[in-house]
Design a protein around this motif. Structure first.
Motif, PDB file in Angstrom:
ATOM      1  N   LEU A 135       0.842  -1.203   0.000  1.00 12.54           N
ATOM      2  CA  LEU A 135       0.000   0.000   0.000  1.00 12.54           C
ATOM      3  C   LEU A 135       0.872   1.247   0.000  1.00 12.54           C
ATOM      4  O   LEU A 135       1.920   1.288   0.655  1.00 12.54           O
ATOM      5  N   ASP A 136       0.418   2.243  -0.730  1.00 17.03           N
ATOM      6  CA  ASP A 136       0.995   3.578  -0.622  1.00 17.03           C
ATOM      7  C   ASP A 136       0.514   4.163   0.727  1.00 17.03           C
ATOM      8  O   ASP A 136      -0.380   3.585   1.374  1.00 17.03           O
ATOM      9  N   ILE A 137       1.068   5.259   1.181  1.00 20.85           N
ATOM     10  CA  ILE A 137       0.607   5.841   2.453  1.00 20.85           C
ATOM     11  C   ILE A 137      -0.284   7.070   2.220  1.00 20.85           C
ATOM     12  O   ILE A 137      -1.475   7.047   2.561  1.00 20.85           O
ATOM     13  N   ASP A 138       0.273   8.125   1.625  1.00 20.99           N
ATOM     14  CA  ASP A 138      -0.472   9.393   1.565  1.00 20.99           C
ATOM     15  C   ASP A 138      -1.655   9.339   0.600  1.00 20.99           C
ATOM     16  O   ASP A 138      -1.506   8.992  -0.570  1.00 20.99           O
ATOM     17  N   GLU A 139      -2.808   9.658   1.136  1.00 17.65           N
ATOM     18  CA  GLU A 139      -4.081   9.634   0.394  1.00 17.65           C
ATOM     19  C   GLU A 139      -4.487   8.213   0.000  1.00 17.65           C
ATOM     20  O   GLU A 139      -5.395   8.012  -0.796  1.00 17.65           O
ATOM     21  N   THR A 140      -3.792   7.218   0.571  1.00 16.79           N
ATOM     22  CA  THR A 140      -4.197   5.821   0.386  1.00 16.79           C
ATOM     23  C   THR A 140      -4.573   5.224   1.739  1.00 16.79           C
ATOM     24  O   THR A 140      -5.638   4.630   1.878  1.00 16.79           O
ATOM     25  N   VAL A 141      -3.704   5.411   2.731  1.00 11.60           N
ATOM     26  CA  VAL A 141      -4.067   4.980   4.086  1.00 11.60           C
ATOM     27  C   VAL A 141      -4.124   6.157   5.063  1.00 11.60           C
ATOM     28  O   VAL A 141      -4.823   6.101   6.073  1.00 11.60           O
ATOM     29  N   GLY A 168      -3.222   2.340  -4.051  1.00  6.14           N
ATOM     30  CA  GLY A 168      -2.617   3.659  -4.199  1.00  6.14           C
ATOM     31  C   GLY A 168      -3.607   4.681  -4.713  1.00  6.14           C
ATOM     32  O   GLY A 168      -4.728   4.345  -5.095  1.00  6.14           O
ATOM     33  N   ASP A 169      -3.170   5.932  -4.713  1.00  6.14           N
ATOM     34  CA  ASP A 169      -4.013   7.022  -5.244  1.00  6.14           C
ATOM     35  C   ASP A 169      -3.415   7.567  -6.532  1.00  6.14           C
ATOM     36  O   ASP A 169      -3.911   8.547  -7.081  1.00  6.14           O
ATOM     37  N   ASP A 170      -2.320   6.929  -6.998  1.00  3.36           N
ATOM     38  CA  ASP A 170      -1.564   7.439  -8.144  1.00  3.36           C
ATOM     39  C   ASP A 170      -1.123   6.233  -8.980  1.00  3.36           C
ATOM     40  O   ASP A 170      -0.755   5.200  -8.415  1.00  3.36           O
ATOM     41  N   ASN A 204       1.507   5.622 -10.329  1.00  3.20           N
ATOM     42  CA  ASN A 204       2.871   5.237  -9.964  1.00  3.20           C
ATOM     43  C   ASN A 204       2.924   4.263  -8.781  1.00  3.20           C
ATOM     44  O   ASN A 204       3.953   3.671  -8.501  1.00  3.20           O
ATOM     45  N   ASP A 205       1.813   4.084  -8.105  1.00  2.00           N
ATOM     46  CA  ASP A 205       1.763   3.118  -7.000  1.00  2.00           C
ATOM     47  C   ASP A 205       1.595   1.685  -7.511  1.00  2.00           C
ATOM     48  O   ASP A 205       1.689   0.734  -6.732  1.00  2.00           O
ATOM     49  N   PHE A 206       1.322   1.537  -8.820  1.00  3.86           N
ATOM     50  CA  PHE A 206       1.061   0.210  -9.375  1.00  3.86           C
ATOM     51  C   PHE A 206       2.150  -0.254 -10.342  1.00  3.86           C
ATOM     52  O   PHE A 206       2.438  -1.430 -10.445  1.00  3.86           O
TER      53      PHE A 206
HETATM   54 MG   LIG Z   1      -0.257   8.682  -2.301  1.00  3.07          MG
END
Ligand SMILES: [Mg+2]
Length: 285
Positions: free
Chosen positions: A94-100, A214-216, A218-220
């Motif tokens: 998991l990404d952190i910002d705006e994801t968790v 993720g929210d982006d 680039n997280d995938f």
């Molecule tokens: Mg993020």
């Protein structure tokens, strides 16, 4: 004419009384010129934002048994081209910002101060360790950890705020390991940069990645510097991954989509940026 004026004043009076009975609106401060105002208001006030976040995490939770029963299943594009991953234990990235973690209060501060993102203010916000969880994220990650799945967080927060980030996440109830470092931040080790490639590789050597959040883009997969056309092509190519292997959280405030919109030119004047934005508004005529 006079009568109309009196009636209008009377109506204004009724409206004012109506307002004061619920919420007193007294401030006449001019609203700041910031393009993120509406997006930030949406994140902080709409039930729909919360519903979308729950939708992502609930969908993932319901389908979690599928990848656990299927050793061919991987959510990693690079792992797909190999075979060794099938024997590896399952993990979720998991990404952190705006994801968790929800950092909308930081954006609200920027709007009210009339400033924009800068690393100093961002660091101050991170060090406060006071972000709230994105709706559904704690429940999902706890549930997944209970199923024996290793949780990893890959974030482009700086390694300098790792302790504060860990504290923030533990307080909210996220599974944070005491035996291994499952919070992997930017700059923590050589090669751990914002592309996230190296960090994903380290996890992929030891785990079968069954889901990514993720929210982006680039997280995938590596999507930090690819054009808008390419971004669209990838999303079409991997459309059946979303809601199954990849779960995307809503972030209307910022993301790599912005740089792509400006063709990664970071030396544009405000006028040039506005001209591009005008062109990006599609009116179909
Ligand atoms: Mg993020």
């Amino acid at each position: 004419m006079i009568n109309l004026k009196i009636i209008s004043l009377f109506l204004i009076g009724i409206t004012a009384v109506g307002c004061s009975s619920t919420q007193k609106i007294t401030s006449s401060e001019p609203f700041p010129e910031d393009k993120t105002v509406q997006a930030t208001l949406w994140v902080q006030n709409s039930a729909e934002y919360q519903a979308l976040s729950h939708q992502a995490y609930e969908t993932a939770k319901r389908s979690l048994s599928l990848p656990l029963e299927d050793s061919f299943w991987t959510a990693s594009i690079s792992q797909e081209e190999t075979e060794a991953y099938m024997q590896l234990p399952p993990a979720i990235i998991l990404d952190i910002d705006e994801t968790v973690l929800d950092n909308s209060p930081f954006q609200a501060r920027m709007i009210k101060q009339g400033t924009s993102y800068n690393s100093k203010d961002w660091k101050t916000w991170c060090m406060e360790a006071n972000a709230e969880a994105v709706p559904g994220a704690v429940q999902f990650t706890q549930y997944a950890a209970e199923q024996g799945i290793q949780i990893f967080y890959i974030s482009n927060r700086s390694y300098e705020v790792e302790d504060a980030t860990r504290r923030n996440m533990i307080e909210l109830g996220f599974p944070v390991s005491s035996e291994m470092d499952n919070i992997m931040l930017n700059g923590e080790e050589p090669g751990w940069n914002s592309s996230k490639i190296k960090r994903r590789e380290i996890i992929e050597e030891n785990y079968r990645v069954i889901m990514a959040f993720g929210d982006d883009l680039n997280d995938f997969f590596p999507a930090k510097n690819i054009t808008q056309d390419k971004r669209d092509t990838y999303v079409t190519r991997y459309s059946d991954y979303f809601g199954r292997k990849w779960f995307i959280l809503p972030n209307p405030v910022y993301g790599s989509w912005e740089n792509a919109m400006f063709d990664f030119k970071d030396d544009l004047s405000q006028d040039e940026r506005n001209a591009i934005l005008q062109k990006r508004l599609d009116t179909r005529n």
